[in-house]
Write a protein that holds these residues in place. Structure first.
Motif, mmCIF file in Angstrom:
data_model
loop_
_atom_site.group_PDB
_atom_site.id
_atom_site.type_symbol
_atom_site.label_atom_id
_atom_site.label_comp_id
_atom_site.label_asym_id
_atom_site.label_seq_id
_atom_site.Cartn_x
_atom_site.Cartn_y
_atom_site.Cartn_z
ATOM 1 N N SER A 1 187.714 19.208 48.899
ATOM 2 C CA SER A 1 187.959 20.549 48.111
ATOM 3 C C SER A 1 186.757 21.324 48.072
ATOM 4 O O SER A 1 186.632 22.489 47.749
ATOM 5 N N SER A 2 185.707 20.751 48.254
ATOM 6 C CA SER A 2 184.435 21.686 48.521
ATOM 7 C C SER A 2 184.009 22.159 49.862
ATOM 8 O O SER A 2 183.190 22.655 49.938
ATOM 9 N N ASN B 1 183.636 20.338 52.527
ATOM 10 C CA ASN B 1 182.911 19.290 53.284
ATOM 11 C C ASN B 1 183.559 18.782 54.300
ATOM 12 O O ASN B 1 184.778 18.099 53.824
#
Length: 188
Positions: A97-98, A100
């Motif tokens: 979700s970030s 990454n």
């Protein structure tokens, strides 16, 4: 008379030398022949894997099974129906979700239906049930995560992995004393 005796000695010596040299030369020639057969088989497997990746990555109207049939038909003098297996894998990148990157997942796996050699896929060997007309599609409940995949993929990016394996049976046991697998993996 001395010349004649010397000639007979040399002739006898040449016969003895040939007796020792001919077997050694035959062994060397058989080794060279066997080695060229292995090199030829390896080159054919490399070509088949690359062409399979090329065909499947173009999103043609052919199914993966048709692509595998097509590339297998070009394997002469190798007999992939008896001693070969082909896998086509679709691997997709993902992210958390970030944003990454995460390890990619195996989205689809196909196994050639006319294989004659049983070997596991190097990409993912966890398929327990094959379905389809030729038992060629892995029936997966979820997309398996590939923790040791050698490529870093961006989210949504996909790559086809074509694996071709061939069991090589040596003509003689001079160099190779048992069967071994020639394998090629192409990422495209």
């Amino acid at each position: 008379m001395n010349k004649r005796l010397s000639y007979q000695k040399n002739r006898g010596l040449a016969s003895v030398e040939m007796t020792f040299l001919v077997p050694i030369l035959l062994i060397i020639m058989m080794g060279i022949f066997e080695l060229t057969q292995v090199i030829q088989a390896n080159n054919i497997i490399i070509s088949i894997s690359r062409e399979g990746a090329n065909l499947i990555s173009r999103n043609s109207s052919q199914t993966p099974e048709q692509v595998m049939d097509t590339i297998a038909s070009t394997s002469d003098p190798l007999d992939l129906n008896q001693d070969g297996i082909i896998y086509i894998n679709l691997v997709v990148g993902r992210e958390d979700s970030s944003g990454n990157p995460l390890d990619p997942v195996l989205n689809q796996q196909y196994r050639w239906g006319d294989f004659g050699y049983t070997a596991s896929s190097s990409t993912w060997s966890g398929c327990t049930q094959w379905t389809g007309d030729d038992n060629g599609v892995c029936d997966m409940n979820s997309d398996p995560v590939l923790t040791n995949f050698p490529l870093q993929l961006d989210s949504g990016e996909s790559v086809y992995v074509v694996e071709v394996m061939y069991r090589y049976s040596p003509i003689s046991t001079l160099i190779f004393d048992s069967d071994f697998t020639i394998k090629e993996i192409t990422y495209l």
